[in-house]
Design a protein around this motif. Structure first.
Motif, short mmCIF file in Angstrom:
data_model
loop_
_atom_site.label_atom_id
_atom_site.label_comp_id
_atom_site.label_asym_id
_atom_site.label_seq_id
_atom_site.Cartn_x
_atom_site.Cartn_y
_atom_site.Cartn_z
N LYS A 7 31.75 3.75 -3.78
CA LYS A 7 31.25 4.39 -2.57
C LYS A 7 32.11 3.91 -1.42
O LYS A 7 32.38 2.71 -1.30
CB LYS A 7 29.79 3.99 -2.33
N GLY A 8 32.58 4.82 -0.58
CA GLY A 8 33.42 4.43 0.53
C GLY A 8 33.62 5.55 1.54
O GLY A 8 33.14 6.67 1.35
N LEU A 9 34.34 5.24 2.58
CA LEU A 9 34.62 6.16 3.66
C LEU A 9 36.10 6.49 3.69
O LEU A 9 36.94 5.62 3.44
CB LEU A 9 34.22 5.50 5.00
N VAL A 10 36.42 7.73 3.98
CA VAL A 10 37.81 8.17 4.08
C VAL A 10 38.26 7.99 5.54
O VAL A 10 37.66 8.55 6.45
CB VAL A 10 37.97 9.63 3.64
N PHE A 11 39.32 7.22 5.72
CA PHE A 11 39.89 6.98 7.04
C PHE A 11 41.13 7.84 7.23
O PHE A 11 41.76 8.25 6.24
CB PHE A 11 40.26 5.49 7.19
#
Length: 137
Positions: A7-11
């Motif tokens: 699970k993560g965020l796209v920068f």
């Protein structure tokens, strides 16, 4: 059985000049998901060090269904499809949080390696049993 493995965020720094996530970052997320799945079966750093083993990817197939953009939260769900004497076959699907359809998927063929001999090695019975449990449930 599907297991959430990433699970993560796209920068913005994960994106290419087309302003969507670049190939290297898809591959990286799927690799992290794969290592998470193996760790759940007991195949982790301590296992590698104690038994001088490793895992190597011998085939990888990626499919893209929808763009992933900066600011998207992504989730990877993974499952094992087959366990053999010294190899495993897994499927990883990436989702944008809130979407029910995958935006990408990756199939991996991975071989269990004797790091000293640089050859495939059979899984120990206890590890193989743990891996097979992911298929049966």
């Amino acid at each position: 059985m599907w297991i959430e493995t990433y699970k993560g965020l796209v920068f913005p720094s994960h994106c290419d000049f087309n302003e969507h996530m670049d190939v290297g970052n898809y591959v990286g997320r799927f690799e992290e998901a794969s290592w998470h799945l193996f760790a759940l079966a007991g195949i982790d750093r301590s296992y590698f060090d104690e038994f001088n083993r490793g895992m190597v990817t011998v085939e990888q197939k990626l499919k893209y269904f929808q763009e992933v953009l900066p600011g998207d939260c992504i989730i990877v769900r993974s499952k094992l499809e087959e366990v053999r004497n010294s190899s495993v076959f897994s499927l990883h699907q990436m989702y944008i949080l809130g979407n029910e359809s995958p935006c990408a998927e990756c199939r991996l063929s991975v071989v269990h390696l004797d790091r000293k001999l640089r050859k495939s090695a059979p899984f120990p019975a206890n590890i193989r049993k743990r891996l097979e449990a992911f298929i049966q449930t």
